[in-house]
Design an enzyme around this catalytic site. Structure first.
Site, PDB file in Angstrom:
ATOM      1  N   ARG A 123      23.666  25.985  36.098  1.00  0.00           N
ATOM      2  CA  ARG A 123      24.689  26.399  37.062  1.00  0.00           C
ATOM      3  C   ARG A 123      25.058  25.216  37.948  1.00  0.00           C
ATOM      4  O   ARG A 123      24.625  25.096  39.094  1.00  0.00           O
ATOM      5  CB  ARG A 123      24.205  27.605  37.848  1.00  0.00           C
ATOM      6  CG  ARG A 123      24.154  28.835  36.953  1.00  0.00           C
ATOM      7  CD  ARG A 123      24.151  30.139  37.694  1.00  0.00           C
ATOM      8  NE  ARG A 123      24.542  31.229  36.800  1.00  0.00           N
ATOM      9  CZ  ARG A 123      24.524  32.493  37.143  1.00  0.00           C
ATOM     10  NH1 ARG A 123      24.167  32.860  38.344  1.00  0.00           N
ATOM     11  NH2 ARG A 123      24.901  33.426  36.283  1.00  0.00           N
ATOM     12  N   GLN A 128      30.764  25.445  35.188  1.00  0.00           N
ATOM     13  CA  GLN A 128      31.144  26.807  35.580  1.00  0.00           C
ATOM     14  C   GLN A 128      32.015  27.483  34.530  1.00  0.00           C
ATOM     15  O   GLN A 128      31.874  28.672  34.255  1.00  0.00           O
ATOM     16  CB  GLN A 128      31.882  26.778  36.920  1.00  0.00           C
ATOM     17  CG  GLN A 128      30.957  26.576  38.111  1.00  0.00           C
ATOM     18  CD  GLN A 128      31.718  26.586  39.428  1.00  0.00           C
ATOM     19  OE1 GLN A 128      32.932  26.376  39.456  1.00  0.00           O
ATOM     20  NE2 GLN A 128      31.019  26.805  40.515  1.00  0.00           N
ATOM     21  N   ASP A 131      30.007  29.103  31.569  1.00  0.00           N
ATOM     22  CA  ASP A 131      28.918  30.011  31.924  1.00  0.00           C
ATOM     23  C   ASP A 131      29.184  31.432  31.414  1.00  0.00           C
ATOM     24  O   ASP A 131      29.932  32.205  32.027  1.00  0.00           O
ATOM     25  CB  ASP A 131      28.760  30.006  33.440  1.00  0.00           C
ATOM     26  CG  ASP A 131      27.577  30.820  33.932  1.00  0.00           C
ATOM     27  OD1 ASP A 131      26.914  31.485  33.100  1.00  0.00           O
ATOM     28  OD2 ASP A 131      27.298  30.797  35.144  1.00  0.00           O
ATOM     29  N   SER A 134      28.104  34.441  33.863  1.00  0.00           N
ATOM     30  CA  SER A 134      29.035  34.776  34.943  1.00  0.00           C
ATOM     31  C   SER A 134      30.253  35.519  34.415  1.00  0.00           C
ATOM     32  O   SER A 134      30.677  36.531  34.984  1.00  0.00           O
ATOM     33  CB  SER A 134      29.479  33.502  35.676  1.00  0.00           C
ATOM     34  OG  SER A 134      28.406  32.944  36.396  1.00  0.00           O
ATOM     35  N   TYR A 231      19.888  31.314  41.221  1.00  0.00           N
ATOM     36  CA  TYR A 231      19.310  32.592  40.809  1.00  0.00           C
ATOM     37  C   TYR A 231      18.354  33.097  41.888  1.00  0.00           C
ATOM     38  O   TYR A 231      17.788  32.325  42.663  1.00  0.00           O
ATOM     39  CB  TYR A 231      18.535  32.437  39.501  1.00  0.00           C
ATOM     40  CG  TYR A 231      19.400  32.147  38.304  1.00  0.00           C
ATOM     41  CD1 TYR A 231      20.094  33.161  37.663  1.00  0.00           C
ATOM     42  CD2 TYR A 231      19.526  30.851  37.812  1.00  0.00           C
ATOM     43  CE1 TYR A 231      20.886  32.899  36.556  1.00  0.00           C
ATOM     44  CE2 TYR A 231      20.321  30.576  36.704  1.00  0.00           C
ATOM     45  CZ  TYR A 231      20.993  31.609  36.091  1.00  0.00           C
ATOM     46  OH  TYR A 231      21.774  31.351  34.994  1.00  0.00           O
TER      47      TYR A 231
END
Length: 375
Positions: A123, A128, A131, A134, A231
């Protein structure tokens, strides 16, 4: 010589997503890649074989698609036995569940494949757009609210009528990651009275920015709940006790609770006990988005909607697959963004850097190489 990419049809029960769409097929072709799609791969995501053909893909059965493939794309890791005929050294790029499917990872290594687990993507800012956790969690949070509304026998918004007022539903979101934030936003759009909690104090402002009420443990110093990569981490016994007391009082007043808490590589933390379920009024609903990792809610069952103390506990499996067209579009873009970022213009396999490659690579040269699986 161009890179050959294979898009295989998902074989996991209930999996409706697909790892490439006509949009990303065109984009890969624009990079000079040759894309082969297994017939029927996109049918459950509302994508026809003709749409892939129009985008420039070659259609065929599993064997023809895998033949000479350099990169094999999937949503969930394909069964190693289904990859017979694929060449050694081929990349498998998918969500591979390496901690839950270790035997499959070992089989990939034995077959000579280089397995890349997209859910281990670090992350960091530049990753991004790659990912998958997400992108899929975003729509899971949205769908969780719709599932709760479907099971809930009352309206969400406050309604003023000539016959009297209907009170707004009270919705409590536990875990304010990507899924939790989208759940807050969706419940607010439906007119509910929304509150939320998380072990990470930094989420308090995010909750407030969406118009929800933060429910946080105060006076327990030094516990932020923030682990590496953004996280959540497991909390101290002191924090857990204080949180349990606060949350218990709050849950008893709620109509709907949605839990989203996960810890990578470990069972989901238990957030709601049987006693807390019993404190809720009959007809209330709890949606457990972590049910497949052991569940946040006592008594939740994966793949079922059960009733405990008059409260419905919703435990649907693979929630992203319940919105297959949209989740496939996002998932496939994650894969394209990843591969295109390292694309070799001379026609070789993408050249991964150490930070991203080291994080997601599970197997290489016949061995399991990921440090998290070797520790």
């Amino acid at each position: 010589m161009s890179v050959r990419i294979a898009v295989v049809k998902e074989s996991t029960a209930g999996e409706k997503r697909v790892s490439a769409t006509p949009e990303t097929v065109k984009k890969f072709a624009g990079l000079g890649a040759e894309v082969a799609v297994e017939s029927g791969a996109g049918s459950s995501a509302s994508i026809s074989d003709q749409a892939y053909a129009d985008a420039g893909a070659k259609l065929g059965d599993r064997a023809s698609v895998l033949k000479d493939a350099d990169i094999i794309l999937g949503v969930q890791g394909p069964d190693p036995d289904s990859l017979k005929g694929a060449k050694k050294g081929a990349w498998i790029v998918a969500g591979l569940n390496p901690f839950g499917e270790r035997a499959r990872v070992d089989a990939y290594a034995a077959a000579g494949f280089e397995a890349l687990a997209m859910e281990l993507m670090p992350r960091i800012t530049r990753a991004q757009s790659m990912d998958i956790l997400s992108s899929q969690s975003n729509l899971s949070g949205y769908k969780a609210v719709l599932d709760a509304a479907s099971e809930y026998g009352r309206a969400f918004p406050m309604m003023m009528t000539a016959a009297g007022t209907v009170s707004a539903a009270r919705v409590f979101i536990m875990g304010v990651g990507v899924a939790g934030l989208q759940a807050i936003a969706t419940a607010r759009r439906l007119g509910a009275q929304v509150s939320a909690t998380d072990v990470r104090s930094a989420t308090k402002e995010q909750i407030q920015s969406l118009g929800a009420k933060p429910i946080f443990v105060e006076n327990v110093a030094g516990i932020e709940g923030e682990g590496s990569g953004g996280y959540a981490t497991e909390m101290s016994p002191e924090y857990q006790k204080a949180q349990a007391e606060l949350v218990s009082a709050h849950i008893a007043k709620q109509d709907i609770v949605i839990t989203t808490a996960l810890i990578p590589g470990r069972p989901a933390p238990r957030l709601i006990s049987d006693a807390q379920i019993a404190s809720m009024r009959p007809g209330s609903v709890i949606v457990d988005l972590a049910v497949e990792q052991g569940g946040n809610v006592e008594g939740a069952k994966a793949g079922e909607v059960v009733e405990i103390h008059g409260v419905k506990i919703v435990g649907h499996r693979n929630v992203p697959s319940r919105l297959a067209a949209d989740t496939s579009a996002l998932f496939s873009r994650n894969l394209f963004n990843f591969l295109s970022a390292f694309w070799d213009k001379d026609g070789g396999l993408p050249q991964l850097d150490d930070e991203i490659g080291g994080a997601i690579r599970l197997t290489q040269n016949g061995k399991v190489v990921n440090p998290r699986l070797l520790s």
